[in-house]
Write a protein that holds these residues in place. Structure first.
Motif, PDB file in Angstrom:
ATOM      1  N   LYS A  29       0.821  -1.213   0.000  1.00  0.00           N
ATOM      2  CA  LYS A  29       0.000   0.000   0.000  1.00  0.00           C
ATOM      3  C   LYS A  29       0.854   1.263   0.000  1.00  0.00           C
ATOM      4  CE  LYS A  29      -3.833  -2.140   2.529  1.00  0.00           C
ATOM      5  NZ  LYS A  29      -4.661  -2.074   3.767  1.00  0.00           N
ATOM      6  N   TYR A  30       2.108   1.136   0.477  1.00  0.00           N
ATOM      7  CA  TYR A  30       2.946   2.322   0.669  1.00  0.00           C
ATOM      8  C   TYR A  30       4.228   2.312  -0.165  1.00  0.00           C
ATOM      9  CZ  TYR A  30      -0.064   2.642   4.766  1.00  0.00           C
ATOM     10  OH  TYR A  30      -1.155   2.703   5.597  1.00  0.00           O
ATOM     11  N   ALA A  31       4.672   1.126  -0.576  1.00  0.00           N
ATOM     12  CA  ALA A  31       5.945   1.023  -1.303  1.00  0.00           C
ATOM     13  C   ALA A  31       5.943  -0.289  -2.097  1.00  0.00           C
ATOM     14  CB  ALA A  31       7.109   1.060  -0.308  1.00  0.00           C
ATOM     15  N   THR A  32       7.120  -0.731  -2.464  1.00  0.00           N
ATOM     16  CA  THR A  32       7.244  -2.015  -3.149  1.00  0.00           C
ATOM     17  C   THR A  32       6.890  -3.139  -2.185  1.00  0.00           C
ATOM     18  OG1 THR A  32       9.036  -1.121  -4.509  1.00  0.00           O
ATOM     19  CG2 THR A  32       8.810  -3.532  -4.420  1.00  0.00           C
ATOM     20  N   ALA A  33       6.137  -4.117  -2.650  1.00  0.00           N
ATOM     21  CA  ALA A  33       5.714  -5.227  -1.797  1.00  0.00           C
ATOM     22  C   ALA A  33       6.925  -5.949  -1.211  1.00  0.00           C
ATOM     23  CB  ALA A  33       4.866  -6.214  -2.601  1.00  0.00           C
ATOM     24  N   ALA A  34       6.890  -6.181   0.108  1.00  0.00           N
ATOM     25  CA  ALA A  34       7.967  -6.924   0.783  1.00  0.00           C
ATOM     26  C   ALA A  34       7.701  -8.411   0.610  1.00  0.00           C
ATOM     27  CB  ALA A  34       8.019  -6.558   2.257  1.00  0.00           C
ATOM     28  N   HIS A  35       8.639  -9.115   0.041  1.00  0.00           N
ATOM     29  CA  HIS A  35       8.450 -10.527  -0.284  1.00  0.00           C
ATOM     30  C   HIS A  35       8.051 -11.356   0.943  1.00  0.00           C
ATOM     31  CE1 HIS A  35       9.137 -14.350  -2.382  1.00  0.00           C
ATOM     32  NE2 HIS A  35       9.751 -14.745  -1.276  1.00  0.00           N
ATOM     33  N   GLU A  36       8.710 -11.123   2.087  1.00  0.00           N
ATOM     34  CA  GLU A  36       8.490 -11.947   3.269  1.00  0.00           C
ATOM     35  C   GLU A  36       7.172 -11.660   3.992  1.00  0.00           C
ATOM     36  OE1 GLU A  36      11.519 -11.206   2.305  1.00  0.00           O
ATOM     37  OE2 GLU A  36      12.138 -13.304   2.130  1.00  0.00           O
TER      38      GLU A  36
END
Length: 364
Positions: A29-36
């Motif tokens: 929602k705020y940046a690049t999706a965090a994989h983990e």
């Protein structure tokens, strides 16, 4: 042969469209999706699903103990379902190792997007604790203050109402008090057990005193320790003394309930006591697995956060570490071994007692 009239499709039956689309990443929602973050969400969703199943099993156990009498066949079902809870707990404990495949930096890539959400807000886990017997008054002071403060009003009210109802611990205490084990016709277990313990402790005292290999200082030290053991035994025979220890939090079971549990443990090889012994053992294992889960959770949090505060505002690892040993439910069953006697010095059960007890321990 099939009994359904409408065909069932695997995905529809399990509502996989809802389950597999229920992983919404905050980081996205705020940046690049965090994989983990996907792993983090799925692990916690699985926790909640298993909590639901544990509550499903526990509620049927509570239903049994709300009755005036607990029959043997019901106790058999209770043991079976509690063993299922234990298996689930082991899965949950092992699941932490999956979470630990995530490095601290990988966790930090999305952690700050979760504030102020916290595992403390798991209503189902709090339900499990309360239903088992870990109510607010039995928590350590700092946990009493924070137990409800992070919850929404409706959840707080729901759990506080649950605390007014009897927990499994309270029901088990009442059940143990009702068991006709301690005073049966001419067989007075309480008095025979006290006599046997006094003889055993006197024998230990004589062994120490007559041991020529010990110095006077060593004898004094061992006799002092023996004195502490004697004091522990004396406490369970003295009603006023036991009540004082109960008020101070050294015990949670009533004196009569503790003696009944002790009786079951002492004679667990007798067929009539096998199911009750299995039941008490299940409660001990559930408490042990809860403690292990808290410990592993605390270690994982320290590994991920070090000394940082938790997302819910707690002191993180320090908070979890303190609750690990303090928030115990069936600790009296762990301490039961303090009062167990060797088989050879136990008062023998008279034939008429065995015969009259039969194979039922229904509460009457």
């Amino acid at each position: 042969m099939k009994k359904n009239t409408t065909p069932v499709y695997y995905g529809d039956y399990l509502h996989l469209d809802k389950i597999l689309s229920a992983q919404e990443l905050q980081s996205e929602k705020y940046a690049t999706a965090a994989h983990e973050e996907t792993l983090f969400i799925i692990v916690h969703q699985v926790y909640e699903l298993w909590f639901k199943q544990m509550l499903h099993e526990l509620n049927t156990v509570l239903d049994v103990f709300t009755q005036e009498a607990v029959e043997d066949h019901q106790l058999s079902t209770v043991v079976h379902r509690l063993n299922r809870v234990i298996k689930i707990q082991k899965l949950l404990n092992d699941q932490i190792s999956v979470m630990e495949t995530m490095t601290p930096q990988e966790f930090l890539s999305f952690r700050d997007y979760l504030v102020p959400a916290s595992g403390f807000q798991s209503i189902q886990f709090k339900m499990l604790e309360i239903k088992l017997g870990l109510k607010t008054q039995y928590r350590i002071d700092f946990d009493k203050q924070s137990f409800y403060q992070r919850l929404e009003p409706k959840d707080r009210e729901f759990l506080q109402n649950m605390e007014t109802k009897n927990s499994l611990f309270e029901m088990v205490n009442d059940w143990l008090e009702r068991l006709p084990l301690l005073d049966f016709e001419d067989f007075k277990f309480w008095h025979l057990y006290e006599k046997a313990t006094q003889e055993m402790l006197q024998s230990d005292r004589e062994i120490i005193q007559q041991n020529e290999t010990l110095t006077d200082e060593e004898k004094h030290k061992e006799l002092t320790e023996l004195g502490k053991t004697e004091a522990s035994f004396n406490a369970i025979f003295d009603e006023a003394g036991y009540h004082t220890l109960l008020q101070e939090g050294h015990f949670r079971l009533s004196q009569k309930a503790l003696m009944s549990a002790l009786f079951i443990h002492q004679y667990c090889e007798e067929p009539v006591f096998n199911l009750p012994f299995q039941f008490l053992t299940c409660l001990t294992e559930i408490d042990e697995n809860l403690t292990l889960w808290r410990y592993r959770h605390a270690m994982m949090v320290q590994r991920m956060l070090g000394t940082k505060i938790g997302t819910g505002g707690s002191s993180g690892h320090d908070y979890l570490k303190k609750t690990t040993e303090s928030n115990r439910i069936f600790k009296d069953f762990f301490n039961m071994s303090t009062f167990l006697l060797p088989k050879e010095v136990l008062p023998a059960l008279p034939v008429n007692v065995k015969k009259n007890l039969g194979f039922s321990l229904s509460s009457v």
